[in-house]
Design an enzyme around this catalytic site. Structure first.
Site, PDB file in Angstrom:
ATOM      1  N   ASP A  49       0.827  -1.202  -0.053  1.00 31.52           N
ATOM      2  CA  ASP A  49       0.321  -0.016  -0.010  1.00 31.52           C
ATOM      3  C   ASP A  49       0.811   1.343  -0.028  1.00 31.52           C
ATOM      4  O   ASP A  49       0.268   2.197  -0.470  1.00 31.52           O
ATOM      5  CB  ASP A  49      -0.936  -0.007   1.448  1.00 31.52           C
ATOM      6  CG  ASP A  49      -2.156  -1.060   1.004  1.00 31.52           C
ATOM      7  OD1 ASP A  49      -2.299  -1.552  -0.056  1.00 31.52           O
ATOM      8  OD2 ASP A  49      -2.625  -1.351   1.997  1.00 31.52           O
ATOM      9  N   ASP A 149      -3.447  13.667  21.452  1.00 30.23           N
ATOM     10  CA  ASP A 149      -1.875  13.404  20.730  1.00 30.23           C
ATOM     11  C   ASP A 149      -2.021  14.208  19.161  1.00 30.23           C
ATOM     12  O   ASP A 149      -0.973  14.436  18.753  1.00 30.23           O
ATOM     13  CB  ASP A 149      -1.333  12.149  20.689  1.00 30.23           C
ATOM     14  CG  ASP A 149      -0.846  11.899  22.099  1.00 30.23           C
ATOM     15  OD1 ASP A 149      -0.754  12.672  22.967  1.00 30.23           O
ATOM     16  OD2 ASP A 149      -0.556  10.660  22.342  1.00 30.23           O
TER      17      ASP A 149
END
Length: 260
Positions: A49, A149
């Site tokens: 990918d 985050d």
């Protein structure tokens, strides 16, 4: 997806820089011949990918469909590798158009940066302190304060990449949605993200940017010390991907969602 009416005879091959992918490329070129991509009517990508993502960026808006075959570590968007019957497989392949996101980011100096993303636009904290973000959709504030985050805006093609690792939803190719997924949210703890229409504009403001610096990335393009980011689908830009009719992408999507 719709059936492709074209027959592809002029094939250009690209491969990831692994012995397995390079060897497959050499064998396929010897068997089917090869042309330079300027003369091709289809690109066959050999790898995983990651290689597919690079190929989508490289050939965006050139009118060349991409047919991937799995010769890498992760191949969610790749067809099964077989050397025989390639021309027939290309002719029978189903075609789906992929549109990139456009990221527009403003850094602390006021400089504007613009870049496409086929997988995702992501914001990540740069220091030990969590990011503090405000999220708006089409000009309306939907989340006043997200302490985390980071956050991901993923396309259907990218929903099986970083988005999936952050526990975001998998979106079938062709779905008119974007996945908005938080990374390690601290507040609000129960917010696990949202599905947003792909026509929407997503604006993310960085609060307390001096104290809590944040970077932004559009696939492989990164900007540091940003104060604001917008992401929207670019319907004027596209590339076509080709899949075998028996590729089983829908089954793989279902299977991934029940793996623990």
């Amino acid at each position: 997806m719709s059936e492709s009416p074209r027959r592809f005879n002029k094939i250009a091959f690209v491969a990831s820089q692994t012995p397995e992918a390079e060897a497959a490329r050499e064998r396929l070129m010897a068997r089917y011949g090869a042309v330079e991509h300027e003369d091709a009517d289809v690109i066959v990508a050999l790898g995983g990918d990651g290689l597919m993502l690079q190929t989508l960026h490289r050939f965006r808006d050139r009118g060349l469909p991409i047919y991937g075959m799995h010769r890498g570590s992760v191949g969610f968007l790749m067809n099964t590798f077989r050397e025989e019957g390639l021309v027939e497989r290309l002719s029978a392949a189903l075609q789906v158009s992929i549109h990139p996101l456009i990221m527009e980011a403003v850094d602390a100096s006021g400089t504007r940066h613009r870049a496409p993303a086929f997988n995702e636009v992501s914001l990540l904290r740069q220091s030990y302190q969590a990011a503090k973000l405000r999220i708006s959709i089409d000009g309306r504030v939907r989340l006043e304060e997200l302490i985390c985050d980071g956050v991901i805006v993923a396309t259907p093609a990218g929903s099986t990449a970083y988005n999936l690792s952050a526990h975001g939803p998998i979106l079938p190719l062709g779905t008119a949605l974007l996945a908005l997924t938080p990374i390690s949210p601290f507040r609000p703890r129960r917010w696990r993200g949202a599905l947003v229409p792909d026509k929407a504009r997503i604006d993310i403001a960085v609060m307390e940017a001096d104290k809590r610096p944040v970077s932004a990335a559009a696939d492989h393009f990164e900007v540091r010390d940003i104060i604001a980011v917008s992401a929207r689908l670019d319907a004027t830009s596209s590339i076509d991907m080709l899949f075998d009719p028996d590729h089983g992408l829908e089954e793989r999507i279902l299977r991934e969602q029940f793996v623990y």
